[in-house]
Design an enzyme around this catalytic site. Structure first.
Site, PDB file in Angstrom:
ATOM      1  N   ARG A 129       0.818  -1.214   0.000  1.00 18.95           N
ATOM      2  CA  ARG A 129       0.000   0.000   0.000  1.00 18.95           C
ATOM      3  C   ARG A 129       0.852   1.265   0.000  1.00 18.95           C
ATOM      4  NH1 ARG A 129      -4.444   0.128   4.359  1.00 18.95           N
ATOM      5  NH2 ARG A 129      -4.926   2.035   3.211  1.00 18.95           N
ATOM      6  N   TYR A 143      -9.243  14.363  -5.590  1.00 19.08           N
ATOM      7  CA  TYR A 143      -9.578  15.623  -4.918  1.00 19.08           C
ATOM      8  C   TYR A 143      -8.756  15.769  -3.655  1.00 19.08           C
ATOM      9  CZ  TYR A 143     -12.844  12.470  -2.379  1.00 19.08           C
ATOM     10  OH  TYR A 143     -13.410  11.439  -1.681  1.00 19.08           O
ATOM     11  N   PRO A 144      -8.461  17.017  -3.275  1.00 11.15           N
ATOM     12  CA  PRO A 144      -7.751  17.245  -2.025  1.00 11.15           C
ATOM     13  C   PRO A 144      -8.742  17.487  -0.889  1.00 11.15           C
ATOM     14  CG  PRO A 144      -7.817  19.277  -3.280  1.00 11.15           C
ATOM     15  CD  PRO A 144      -8.610  18.268  -4.067  1.00 11.15           C
ATOM     16  N   MET A 145      -8.326  17.217   0.321  1.00  8.98           N
ATOM     17  CA  MET A 145      -9.216  17.490   1.454  1.00  8.98           C
ATOM     18  C   MET A 145      -8.470  17.848   2.729  1.00  8.98           C
ATOM     19  SD  MET A 145     -10.756  13.808   2.701  1.00  8.98           S
ATOM     20  CE  MET A 145     -11.374  14.505   4.243  1.00  8.98           C
ATOM     21  N   LYS A 147      -9.151  18.187   7.222  1.00 13.48           N
ATOM     22  CA  LYS A 147     -10.035  17.918   8.355  1.00 13.48           C
ATOM     23  C   LYS A 147     -10.240  19.260   9.065  1.00 13.48           C
ATOM     24  CE  LYS A 147     -10.179  13.191   8.404  1.00 13.48           C
ATOM     25  NZ  LYS A 147      -9.457  12.092   9.057  1.00 13.48           N
ATOM     26  N   HIS A 170     -15.339   5.071   9.313  1.00 12.35           N
ATOM     27  CA  HIS A 170     -14.945   5.448   7.939  1.00 12.35           C
ATOM     28  C   HIS A 170     -14.484   4.211   7.154  1.00 12.35           C
ATOM     29  CE1 HIS A 170     -12.653   7.589   4.773  1.00 12.35           C
ATOM     30  NE2 HIS A 170     -11.676   6.743   5.042  1.00 12.35           N
ATOM     31  N   GLN A 183      -8.545   3.065  -3.138  1.00 13.76           N
ATOM     32  CA  GLN A 183      -8.187   4.418  -2.710  1.00 13.76           C
ATOM     33  C   GLN A 183      -6.701   4.490  -2.429  1.00 13.76           C
ATOM     34  OE1 GLN A 183      -8.858   2.179  -0.483  1.00 13.76           O
ATOM     35  NE2 GLN A 183      -8.305   2.802   1.572  1.00 13.76           N
ATOM     36  N   SER A 221     -16.484  12.585   7.731  1.00 17.52           N
ATOM     37  CA  SER A 221     -16.637  13.453   6.558  1.00 17.52           C
ATOM     38  C   SER A 221     -17.709  14.521   6.795  1.00 17.52           C
ATOM     39  CB  SER A 221     -17.010  12.628   5.320  1.00 17.52           C
ATOM     40  OG  SER A 221     -15.942  11.788   4.949  1.00 17.52           O
TER      41      SER A 221
HETATM   42  C1  VOV Z   1     -12.314   2.959  -0.914  1.00 17.31           C
HETATM   43  C2  VOV Z   1     -12.525   2.736   0.334  1.00 17.31           C
HETATM   44  C3  VOV Z   1     -11.813   3.287   1.526  1.00 17.31           C
HETATM   45  C4  VOV Z   1     -11.316   2.543   2.564  1.00 17.31           C
HETATM   46  C5  VOV Z   1     -11.373   1.029   2.723  1.00 17.31           C
HETATM   47  C6  VOV Z   1     -10.703   3.445   3.496  1.00 17.31           C
HETATM   48  C7  VOV Z   1     -10.099   3.047   4.696  1.00 17.31           C
HETATM   49  C8  VOV Z   1      -9.318   3.914   5.458  1.00 17.31           C
HETATM   50  C9  VOV Z   1      -8.571   3.514   6.624  1.00 17.31           C
HETATM   51  C10 VOV Z   1      -8.550   2.099   7.206  1.00 17.31           C
HETATM   52  C11 VOV Z   1      -7.887   4.609   7.072  1.00 17.31           C
HETATM   53  C12 VOV Z   1      -6.989   4.716   8.343  1.00 17.31           C
HETATM   54  C13 VOV Z   1      -5.717   3.964   8.219  1.00 17.31           C
HETATM   55  C14 VOV Z   1      -4.991   4.288   6.952  1.00 17.31           C
HETATM   56  O1  VOV Z   1      -5.040   3.421   6.069  1.00 17.31           O
HETATM   57  O2  VOV Z   1      -4.451   5.374   6.830  1.00 17.31           O
HETATM   58  C15 VOV Z   1      -8.188   5.690   6.168  1.00 17.31           C
HETATM   59  C16 VOV Z   1      -7.623   6.950   6.253  1.00 17.31           C
HETATM   60  C17 VOV Z   1      -8.066   8.018   5.482  1.00 17.31           C
HETATM   61  N1  VOV Z   1      -9.055   8.011   4.544  1.00 17.31           N
HETATM   62 FE1  VOV Z   1     -10.036   6.407   3.866  1.00 17.31          FE
HETATM   63  N2  VOV Z   1     -10.835   4.740   3.027  1.00 17.31           N
HETATM   64  C18 VOV Z   1     -11.521   4.686   1.840  1.00 17.31           C
HETATM   65  C19 VOV Z   1     -11.920   5.765   1.027  1.00 17.31           C
HETATM   66  C20 VOV Z   1     -11.694   7.085   1.400  1.00 17.31           C
HETATM   67  C21 VOV Z   1     -12.304   8.220   0.782  1.00 17.31           C
HETATM   68  C22 VOV Z   1     -13.304   8.188  -0.350  1.00 17.31           C
HETATM   69  C23 VOV Z   1     -11.831   9.351   1.400  1.00 17.31           C
HETATM   70  C24 VOV Z   1     -12.264  10.774   1.149  1.00 17.31           C
HETATM   71  C25 VOV Z   1     -13.287  11.178   2.209  1.00 17.31           C
HETATM   72  C26 VOV Z   1     -14.605  11.655   1.665  1.00 17.31           C
HETATM   73  O3  VOV Z   1     -15.529  11.863   2.498  1.00 17.31           O
HETATM   74  O4  VOV Z   1     -14.749  11.881   0.463  1.00 17.31           O
HETATM   75  C27 VOV Z   1     -10.886   8.932   2.384  1.00 17.31           C
HETATM   76  C28 VOV Z   1     -10.151   9.775   3.169  1.00 17.31           C
HETATM   77  C29 VOV Z   1      -9.221   9.306   4.090  1.00 17.31           C
HETATM   78  C30 VOV Z   1      -8.281  10.159   4.761  1.00 17.31           C
HETATM   79  C31 VOV Z   1      -8.144  11.661   4.548  1.00 17.31           C
HETATM   80  C32 VOV Z   1      -7.549   9.366   5.624  1.00 17.31           C
HETATM   81  C33 VOV Z   1      -6.431   9.836   6.576  1.00 17.31           C
HETATM   82  C34 VOV Z   1      -7.118  10.347   7.797  1.00 17.31           C
HETATM   83  C35 VOV Z   1      -6.241  10.762   8.924  1.00 17.31           C
HETATM   84  O5  VOV Z   1      -6.742  11.579   9.743  1.00 17.31           O
HETATM   85  O6  VOV Z   1      -5.098  10.324   9.018  1.00 17.31           O
HETATM   86  N3  VOV Z   1     -10.853   7.543   2.394  1.00 17.31           N
HETATM   87  N4  VOV Z   1      -9.089   5.255   5.218  1.00 17.31           N
END
Ligand code: VOV
Length: 247
Positions: A129, A143-145, A147, A170, A183, A221
Site C-alpha cells: 500500500r 480531490y484534495p481534502m 479535516k 470510515h 483508494q 466526513s
Molecule cells: C475505498 C474505500 C476506503 C477505505 C477502505 C478506506 C479506509 C481507510 C482507513 C482504514 C484509514 C486509516 C488507516 C490508513 O489506512 O491510513 C483511512 C484513512 C483516510 N481516509 Fe479512507 N478509506 C476509503 C476511502 C476514502 C475516501 C473516499 C476518502 C475521502 C473522504 C470523503 O468523504 O470523500 C478517504 C479519506 C481518508 C483520509 C483523509 C484518511 C487519513 C485520515 C487521517 O486523519 O489520518 N478515504 N481510510
C-alpha cells in the site's frame, strides 16, 4: 495536546494536470506532431521501465470537463525524482503545446488509527500500500481534502480514541467498496494547500459518486471533511495517446 497520529510514509506523489493548446498543436505539420508524440511516448517508456523495476509507478488519465485535458500521476521514492520528471516533461516538445492546469504534491500515507502489527515496514500488505503499482482502472477521481479546525469542530483537538472510533466507522464504509474502488491516500501537510490528496480508481465511474456520497453521511466526513476541487478522468493507455493527440 492530544496524541498526534503517527504516519507511515511511502512513495512521493505528483499529480500533474495539463491542458492541451489545441490551436497551436493544429498549426504545426502532421509530421512534426508525430515526432512530438514519439518523444512523449519515449518518456512514458522510461516511466514503464521504472515501474517494472518497482522504483515507482505512474498513471495517465484524460480529464473530463474544463479543469484540464490530461493528468500524469507519478509516484517515486524521492521528491527530487518528481521534480526531475516534471522538469523533463516541461523541456519536452509536447510541453510547448500544453498549459499547466493544476498540480498536487504529496506522499503516500497510512495512519495508525487501525492497528498494523509489529513492524509495519516488514508487513508485505502494508508495503504494497505504501509503494503501490497504480492500477489500470478505467476511471480515476482525484480531490484534495482537509479535516476541519473550526470552533467546536476541530479534528486536531479530539482525543485519539474519538478519532480512532470515527476512522473505524470510515473504514467500514470504505470496505463495502472493496473490489469496486481502490483508494490511495496521500498526505500533503507541509507540501501542498490541503492536508490530503484522495485518489480513487474504479472500473465503474458511478462507484465514485456512491462512495463519496455515502461517506458524506459518516461523521468524519460530515462534520470534519473539507474538500477542494474534484477531477474525474478516463484511463489514457499508451496505445490511446496517438489517437488522443490526433487532430
Ligand atoms: C475505498 C474505500 C476506503 C477505505 C477502505 C478506506 C479506509 C481507510 C482507513 C482504514 C484509514 C486509516 C488507516 C490508513 O489506512 O491510513 C483511512 C484513512 C483516510 N481516509 Fe479512507 N478509506 C476509503 C476511502 C476514502 C475516501 C473516499 C476518502 C475521502 C473522504 C470523503 O468523504 O470523500 C478517504 C479519506 C481518508 C483520509 C483523509 C484518511 C487519513 C485520515 C487521517 O486523519 O489520518 N478515504 N481510510
Amino acid at each position: 495536546m492530544t496524541d498526534a497520529a503517527q504516519t507511515l510514509d511511502g512513495w512521493y506523489s505528483l499529480h500533474d494536470f495539463r491542458t492541451v493548446d489545441w490551436i497551436t498543436w493544429k498549426m504545426i505539420p502532421a509530421e512534426e506532431r508525430q515526432e512530438i508524440i514519439q518523444e512523449f511516448l519515449g518518456l512514458v517508456e522510461k516511466w514503464n521501465k521504472t515501474q517494472t523495476d518497482k522504483q515507482g509507478s505512474h498513471a495517465l488519465y484524460t480529464i473530463v470537463g474544463q479543469k484540464a485535458d490530461f493528468m500524469m500521476m507519478i509516484l517515486r521514492p524521492t521528491m527530487e525524482e518528481l521534480n526531475e520528471i516534471e522538469t523533463e516533461f516541461n523541456k519536452s516538445r509536447l510541453a510547448e503545446f500544453t498549459l499547466p492546469a493544476h498540480s498536487y504534491v504529496s506522499v503516500v500515507e497510512l495512519s495508525n488509527y487501525l492497528p498494523a502489527g509489529e513492524d509495519p515496514y516488514q508487513n508485505p500488505q502494508i508495503l504494497a500500500r505504501l509503494y503501490p503499482e497504480l492500477p489500470k482502472a478505467k476511471y480515476v477521481c482525484f480531490y484534495p481534502m482537509d479535516k476541519r479546525r473550526q470552533g467546536a469542530d476541530n479534528w486536531y483537538m479530539l482525543p485519539m480514541e474519538d478519532r480512532r472510533n470515527m476512522m473505524r466507522s470510515h473504514s467500514m464504509i470504505g470496505r463495502q467498496y472493496a473490489g469496486k474502488v481502490k483508494q490511495i491516500i496521500t498526505g500533503s501537510v507541509g507540501f501542498d494547500d490541503y492536508e490530503w490528496g484522495v485518489t480513487l480508481f474504479a472500473d465503474d465511474v458511478l462507484q465514485f459518486k456512491k462512495l463519496v456520497y455515502e461517506m458524506r453521511f459518516d461523521e468524519v466526513s460530515a462534520r470534519y471533511g473539507e474538500f477542494g476541487s474534484f477531477f474525474v478522468g478516463t484511463l489514457l493507455e499508451e496505445d490511446r495517446i496517438p489517437a488522443f493527440l490526433n487532430v
